[in-house]
Design an enzyme around this catalytic site. Structure first.
Site, PDB file in Angstrom:
ATOM      1  N   LYS A 126       0.868  -1.185   0.000  1.00 39.65           N
ATOM      2  CA  LYS A 126       0.000   0.000   0.000  1.00 39.65           C
ATOM      3  C   LYS A 126       0.899   1.228   0.000  1.00 39.65           C
ATOM      4  CE  LYS A 126      -4.431   1.129   0.257  1.00 39.65           C
ATOM      5  NZ  LYS A 126      -5.631   0.460  -0.239  1.00 39.65           N
ATOM      6  N   ASP A 155      -6.878   4.486  -4.504  1.00 39.49           N
ATOM      7  CA  ASP A 155      -7.596   4.342  -3.225  1.00 39.49           C
ATOM      8  C   ASP A 155      -8.234   5.713  -3.019  1.00 39.49           C
ATOM      9  OD1 ASP A 155      -7.976   2.526  -0.739  1.00 39.49           O
ATOM     10  OD2 ASP A 155      -7.350   4.395   0.180  1.00 39.49           O
ATOM     11  N   SER A 159      -8.770  -5.373 -10.075  1.00 38.54           N
ATOM     12  CA  SER A 159      -7.385  -5.010 -10.404  1.00 38.54           C
ATOM     13  C   SER A 159      -6.631  -6.240 -10.899  1.00 38.54           C
ATOM     14  CB  SER A 159      -6.665  -4.455  -9.173  1.00 38.54           C
ATOM     15  OG  SER A 159      -6.986  -3.096  -8.997  1.00 38.54           O
TER      16      SER A 159
HETATM   17  P1  NDP Z   1     -13.499   8.360  -1.645  1.00 40.87           P
HETATM   18  O1  NDP Z   1     -12.448   9.347  -1.335  1.00 40.87           O
HETATM   19  O2  NDP Z   1     -14.045   8.227  -3.023  1.00 40.87           O
HETATM   20  O3  NDP Z   1     -14.758   8.571  -0.665  1.00 40.87           O
HETATM   21  C1  NDP Z   1     -14.648   8.604   0.712  1.00 40.87           C
HETATM   22  C2  NDP Z   1     -15.990   9.091   1.231  1.00 40.87           C
HETATM   23  O4  NDP Z   1     -16.032   8.961   2.651  1.00 40.87           O
HETATM   24  C3  NDP Z   1     -16.252  10.566   0.924  1.00 40.87           C
HETATM   25  O5  NDP Z   1     -17.618  10.741   0.676  1.00 40.87           O
HETATM   26  C4  NDP Z   1     -15.842  11.238   2.235  1.00 40.87           C
HETATM   27  O6  NDP Z   1     -16.458  12.483   2.456  1.00 40.87           O
HETATM   28  C5  NDP Z   1     -16.392  10.229   3.207  1.00 40.87           C
HETATM   29  N1  NDP Z   1     -15.815  10.367   4.534  1.00 40.87           N
HETATM   30  C6  NDP Z   1     -14.520  10.524   4.875  1.00 40.87           C
HETATM   31  N2  NDP Z   1     -14.411  10.598   6.218  1.00 40.87           N
HETATM   32  C7  NDP Z   1     -15.666  10.498   6.705  1.00 40.87           C
HETATM   33  C8  NDP Z   1     -16.217  10.508   8.012  1.00 40.87           C
HETATM   34  N3  NDP Z   1     -15.440  10.625   9.083  1.00 40.87           N
HETATM   35  N4  NDP Z   1     -17.570  10.375   8.149  1.00 40.87           N
HETATM   36  C9  NDP Z   1     -18.370  10.235   7.062  1.00 40.87           C
HETATM   37  N5  NDP Z   1     -17.891  10.236   5.807  1.00 40.87           N
HETATM   38  C10 NDP Z   1     -16.572  10.353   5.633  1.00 40.87           C
HETATM   39  O7  NDP Z   1     -12.898   6.950  -1.141  1.00 40.87           O
HETATM   40  P2  NDP Z   1     -13.327   5.492  -1.562  1.00 40.87           P
HETATM   41  O8  NDP Z   1     -14.799   5.414  -1.654  1.00 40.87           O
HETATM   42  O9  NDP Z   1     -12.496   5.058  -2.691  1.00 40.87           O
HETATM   43  O10 NDP Z   1     -12.802   4.661  -0.287  1.00 40.87           O
HETATM   44  C11 NDP Z   1     -13.535   4.603   0.917  1.00 40.87           C
HETATM   45  C12 NDP Z   1     -12.945   3.518   1.800  1.00 40.87           C
HETATM   46  O11 NDP Z   1     -12.960   2.261   1.095  1.00 40.87           O
HETATM   47  C13 NDP Z   1     -11.513   3.719   2.238  1.00 40.87           C
HETATM   48  O12 NDP Z   1     -11.363   3.145   3.525  1.00 40.87           O
HETATM   49  C14 NDP Z   1     -10.717   2.886   1.241  1.00 40.87           C
HETATM   50  O13 NDP Z   1      -9.463   2.462   1.745  1.00 40.87           O
HETATM   51  C15 NDP Z   1     -11.664   1.703   1.090  1.00 40.87           C
HETATM   52  N6  NDP Z   1     -11.445   0.949  -0.126  1.00 40.87           N
HETATM   53  C16 NDP Z   1     -11.528   1.558  -1.348  1.00 40.87           C
HETATM   54  C17 NDP Z   1     -11.330   0.836  -2.479  1.00 40.87           C
HETATM   55  C18 NDP Z   1     -11.540   1.425  -3.828  1.00 40.87           C
HETATM   56  O14 NDP Z   1     -11.510   0.672  -4.803  1.00 40.87           O
HETATM   57  N7  NDP Z   1     -11.775   2.708  -3.960  1.00 40.87           N
HETATM   58  C19 NDP Z   1     -10.909  -0.594  -2.429  1.00 40.87           C
HETATM   59  C20 NDP Z   1     -10.959  -1.162  -1.094  1.00 40.87           C
HETATM   60  C21 NDP Z   1     -11.179  -0.386  -0.006  1.00 40.87           C
HETATM   61  P3  NDP Z   1     -15.651  13.872   2.227  1.00 40.87           P
HETATM   62  O15 NDP Z   1     -15.759  14.111   0.757  1.00 40.87           O
HETATM   63  O16 NDP Z   1     -16.398  14.826   3.069  1.00 40.87           O
HETATM   64  O17 NDP Z   1     -14.232  13.641   2.701  1.00 40.87           O
END
Ligand code: NDP
Length: 448
Positions: free
Chosen positions: A128, A168, A380
């Site tokens: 990572k 990510d 992936s």
């Molecule tokens: P994004 O950046 O696309 O989205 C993250 C979302 O979570 C945003 O809407 C953000 O809001 C919100 N968020 C962040 N902090 C908080 C909080 N404290 N309370 C509520 N909402 C919050 O990320 P992803 O969707 O890609 O990833 C999300 C999670 O999934 C991560 O943990 C990532 O490691 C995991 N993941 C992602 C993968 C992927 O393919 N994308 C694969 C496997 C795991 P704001 O815009 O306000 O920050």
């Protein structure tokens, strides 16, 4: 030494050697806490110190990333790549760009990735990376300059058979494109297999963007299936409103007949008792890049609560898809009290250890991220297969492959939980299935 003491000593050793990295300590405790029956059955794992070896990354790379903004001001960020284990294949795992990124976050994510990739059984190791750079509010040219500077250092450590980064949080096809461009320029090689998460027209895979959210929904449909149930007519909560959340919502509502009544961002929660309107959500988030607070402007019956807590809303199924440690013990208790029967982690480690225990003790079907959110890395791996064969698969074919992979992951977790005496416990099942495969490989490969 008895197994319990051995495990406690290992955890204490990890804390002492990795001071100030609580997320990494938490991730290690979570995995190692499931392993007592495995270590008792396999004394050779104890003798070869497999757990201790797996708690120490193969390599930790940390570097300076200087770049200039549009006004000419110089910024200095920090870049990371943790190559955790290549026992099962080249290091594989995403890059995260977010201001909260530091060594402890990248190590926790890399550690989790080792086991996630192992359960998937597609021949990839775990790693990572990322940076404390925050792309939000930055222009395209600023993001490009940052990505080029980041890659000018990282390029020497990666390659299609060595270490294959992906996206990510904060890293999507735009960032991957800029990094690939710089990699290609420096190495003079068109190695599409060095990155995944590329755009489809130049080596990316269909479904990669949707994969983690879709995969989480597929996994939870399997979990519900073991209870002779399904998403049909279930009320669901999905936290976050990013990549994972949006496509989990899409799959639950459009294929499985569930109703997702709320999602969130770091500012607040939007609640729509009729079920979220996906087109509006996609328009706000994917087209306008705006905030979910706007949802209530066009849907009068919906409610936006600034600073609200999504887990207070009654539901049957909850999918935390935002970030680590977003769901605490109090939240778990509220969900249990309100009748929630299944929880699937779309994000990495979104539930605190106390919340996980509360779910397991209450008999809630709890699916840990290393199994439930493996869909992203699964596609992936499919992208790597397509690149190696210079092929481009269709959306439908790739989605079918993803569904099959998620079913297999579910089956491996279910079987491991049963074999080691905790039927229905996906936490133990995922940790044990992931660990045993890597452990056997490490034994076979000698003292590395
Ligand atoms: P994004 O950046 O696309 O989205 C993250 C979302 O979570 C945003 O809407 C953000 O809001 C919100 N968020 C962040 N902090 C908080 C909080 N404290 N309370 C509520 N909402 C919050 O990320 P992803 O969707 O890609 O990833 C999300 C999670 O999934 C991560 O943990 C990532 O490691 C995991 N993941 C992602 C993968 C992927 O393919 N994308 C694969 C496997 C795991 P704001 O815009 O306000 O920050």
């Amino acid at each position: 030494m008895d197994t319990k003491t051995n495990i406690e000593n290992i955890c204490e050793g990890v804390v002492a050697r990795n001071a100030g990295e609580p997320e990494f300590h938490q991730a290690v405790r979570e995995v190692v806490g499931s392993l007592a029956p495995v270590l008792e059955k396999h004394p050779e794992f104890v003798e070869a110190k497999i757990v201790e070896r797996l708690c120490e990354p193969d390599r930790q790379i940390m570097f300076r990333v200087p770049w200039q903004d549009d006004e000419g001001e110089v910024h200095v960020n920090r870049g990371f790549r943790i190559e955790f284990s290549n026992a099962l294949g080249p290091y594989k795992g995403g890059l995260r760009f977010h201001s909260s990124v530091y060594l402890g976050i990248v190590k926790f994510l890399g550690f989790e990735q080792v086991f996630k990739n192992s359960i998937m059984d597609l021949g990839i190791g775990g790693g990572k990376g990322g940076s404390d750079f925050n792309p939000k509010g930055r222009s395209d040219t600023e993001v490009m300059r940052f990505c080029q500077s980041f890659m000018t250092e990282l390029y020497r450590h990666i390659g299609e058979n060595t270490d294959v980064p992906a996206g990510d949080a904060g890293v999507g096809p735009r960032e991957i494109g800029y990094m690939f461009g710089q990699y290609k320029r420096i190495t003079n090689k068109y190695e599409t297999g060095t990155f995944t998460g590329k755009e489809v027209n130049w080596g990316g895979s269909p479904v990669r963007f949707e994969a983690t959210g879709y995969g989480c929904a597929y996994f939870m449909q399997e979990v519900l299936g073991t209870l002779d149930d399904s998403f049909e007519d279930k009320t669901c909560l999905v936290s976050g409103s990013g990549n994972v959340a949006i496509y989990a919502i899409e799959k639950i509502q459009e294929e499985f007949g569930g109703k997702v009544v709320a999602c969130s961002d770091s500012g607040g929660v939007v609640y729509d008792e009729n079920g979220l309107d996906l087109e509006t959500l996609k328009h706000i988030k994917l087209e306008e890049g705006s905030r979910i607070s706007e949802y209530a402007d066009t849907h009068e019956h919906a409610r936006y609560e600034d600073g609200g807590n999504i887990w207070e809303i009654p539901c049957d199924v909850a999918l935390p898809c935002a970030t680590q440690n977003e769901l605490e013990e109090d939240d778990a208790e509220k969900l249990i009290k309100n009748g929630c029967t299944a929880v699937g982690e779309g994000a990495n480690m979104p539930c605190t250890p106390e919340a996980v225990h509360a779910f397991v003790d209450a008999g809630v079907s709890y699916a840990p991220g290393k199994a439930a959110n493996a869909g992203g890395v699964a596609v992936s791996a499919l992208e790597m297969q397509q690149n190696a064969g210079r092929q481009s698969w269709s959306f439908e074919y790739t989605d079918d492959q993803l569904k099959e992979i998620m079913k297999n992951i579910h089956e491996r977790c279910r079987e491991a939980a049963e074999e080691y005496g905790t039927p229905g416990n996906y936490l133990n099942g995922a940790n044990i299935a992931g660990f045993t495969k890597v452990a056997h490989a490490l034994i076979a490969q000698g003292l590395t």
